[in-house]
Scaffold this motif. Structure first.
Motif, PDB file in Angstrom:
ATOM      1  N   HIS A  94      -7.864   0.506   2.863  1.00 29.28           N
ATOM      2  CA  HIS A  94      -8.807  -0.276   3.657  1.00 29.28           C
ATOM      3  C   HIS A  94      -8.025  -1.223   4.564  1.00 29.28           C
ATOM      4  N   GLU A 117      -8.101  -4.412   5.081  1.00 28.63           N
ATOM      5  CA  GLU A 117      -7.666  -5.679   4.487  1.00 28.63           C
ATOM      6  C   GLU A 117      -6.478  -5.523   3.547  1.00 28.63           C
ATOM      7  N   SER A 143     -18.139  -8.637   1.225  1.00 27.10           N
ATOM      8  CA  SER A 143     -18.374  -7.239   1.570  1.00 27.10           C
ATOM      9  C   SER A 143     -18.178  -7.080   3.079  1.00 27.10           C
ATOM     10  N   ASP A 161     -17.648  -0.529   6.338  1.00 28.46           N
ATOM     11  CA  ASP A 161     -16.653   0.514   6.118  1.00 28.46           C
ATOM     12  C   ASP A 161     -17.049   1.740   6.933  1.00 28.46           C
ATOM     13  N   THR A 172     -15.205  -5.747  -1.153  1.00 30.56           N
ATOM     14  CA  THR A 172     -13.747  -5.824  -1.118  1.00 30.56           C
ATOM     15  C   THR A 172     -13.154  -6.350  -2.411  1.00 30.56           C
ATOM     16  N   VAL A 225     -11.909 -13.100   3.200  1.00 26.83           N
ATOM     17  CA  VAL A 225     -11.766 -12.050   4.209  1.00 26.83           C
ATOM     18  C   VAL A 225     -12.427 -12.573   5.487  1.00 26.83           C
TER      19      VAL A 225
END
Length: 359
Positions: free
Chosen positions: A103, A105, A250, A253, A262, A267
């Motif tokens: 992902h 992040e 969240s 995606d 996540t 984030v």
């Protein structure tokens, strides 16, 4: 003996890592002081010439290289059915937990490790600056650092070639400023941050990765975020990186075409290439912005903004393709970069892929 490595891509991961991979392959993602591909000791373009074939999303950490060196002949390292590395025919499977990007992040999660491993101090003379733990600071001879405070007590600091650190800048390591990067007066750069080549930054930035040739030159906060190339965040653009209830964040995606948990409490924003924001734009926690967006807002825009979105929220509409192309070219020319021959084709592919999201 150093491994000779051939990197191969994975289309599913290419999708999962959007919008950062809309204009680049996974191997060209940035972390620490360079792209992932450039961190591998010896790379070849022909798989038959390589000692080992490695998934481009695998992170080239010291622990990874040690495990790859131990991979037996004709064997593969796999993770839940995905081949991570292969030597020879690779017919014997070994289940293993090699660190690899799944992902966007995930790049941030490994920032500190990359920066600490890659930066070696050269103990520069402070001049008219204040250096804390100068043995952990590297400053290239061509860089300019004026009237600033660099604190490397908790991690190393790298000031690269032709970097300009303007007066009043505060930097906490680990942090890296790559070729031609510039800070504005009074910038506050907090740990685990990479400012890529040709970027100009100001305000407060915390645990962020700026890909090459992007700007956030004025006041405003950005934390736990990744900014693609040739993007420009207008003055007072500010992003939240923590929910008010301190719950895990969240984010959108591209693989799921929906929100994904996540498991992380901090984030900020994942921003694609060629994105511009207007003065005073506010971005919510866990916002994902696709490439080629030109947006502003009074309130908080949605936490997912598809590529080629244009206007002031809530009146966002599709960015006219020709105007978006002209804007992309203008930003590249401003940064003295050649316009790729395939830019229009690449943009067209992104336009078509994200059409359903805009509608």
């Amino acid at each position: 003996m150093q491994l000779t490595v051939h990197l191969f891509e994975d289309l599913a991961l290419q999708t999962a890592l959007q919008p950062l991979t809309q204009h680049r392959k996974i191997a060209d993602l940035w972390a620490g002081t360079s792209t992932l591909e450039s961190k591998w000791p010896t790379r070849v373009s022909n798989a038959n010439q390589a000692d080992i074939q490695v998934l481009s999303a695998v992170l080239p950490l010291a622990s990874t290289l040690a495990l790859l060196d131990q991979l037996p002949e004709d064997s593969s390292y796999v993770n839940q059915g995905r081949i991570l590395a292969q030597r020879g025919q690779g017919k014997y499977y070994i289940e293993i937990q090699l660190p690899f990007l799944q992902h966007p992040e995930d790049l941030l999660a490994h920032q500190a490790e990359f920066l600490r491993a890659e930066i070696k101090g050269n103990n520069p003379a402070p001049g008219n600056n204040t250096f804390i733990c100068s043995e952990n600071i590297y400053i290239h001879p061509s860089a300019q650092v004026q009237g600033s405070i660099l604190d490397a007590s908790n991690g190393p600091i790298y000031i690269g070639e032709e970097v300009n650190i303007q007066i009043g800048t505060l930097i906490q390591g680990p942090a890296a400023f790559l070729t031609g990067a510039t800070t504005n007066i009074g910038a506050k750069i907090r740990p685990n941050t990479t400012i890529g080549p040709g970027c100009k930054v100001g305000g407060e930035i915390n645990q962020c990765i700026f890909f090459p040739f992007s700007n956030k030159a004025h006041e405003g906060y950005l934390g736990n975020s990744i900014v693609g190339s040739f993007s420009n965040l207008g003055a007072l653009t500010t992003g939240s990186n923590l929910r008010n209830d301190i719950q895990p964040v969240s984010i959108y995606d591209y693989s799921l075409k929906g929100l994904r948990k996540t498991g992380m409490k901090s984030v900020g924003q994942i921003i694609g290439d060629y994105v511009t924001t207007g003065v005073g734009t506010h971005l919510n926690t866990g916002t994902v912005i696709g490439s080629h967006c030109n947006l502003s807002s009074i309130g908080f825009p949605p936490r997912f903004i598809p590529s080629f979105s244009f206007g002031e929220y809530p009146a966002l509409k599709s960015f006219d393709f020709e105007k978006a192309f002209a804007s992309a070219c203008a930003w590249m020319q401003l940064k003295n970069q050649e316009i790729p021959e395939n830019l229009r084709q690449s943009m067209d592919e992104i336009w078509k892929a994200d059409t359903s999201f805009r509608n």
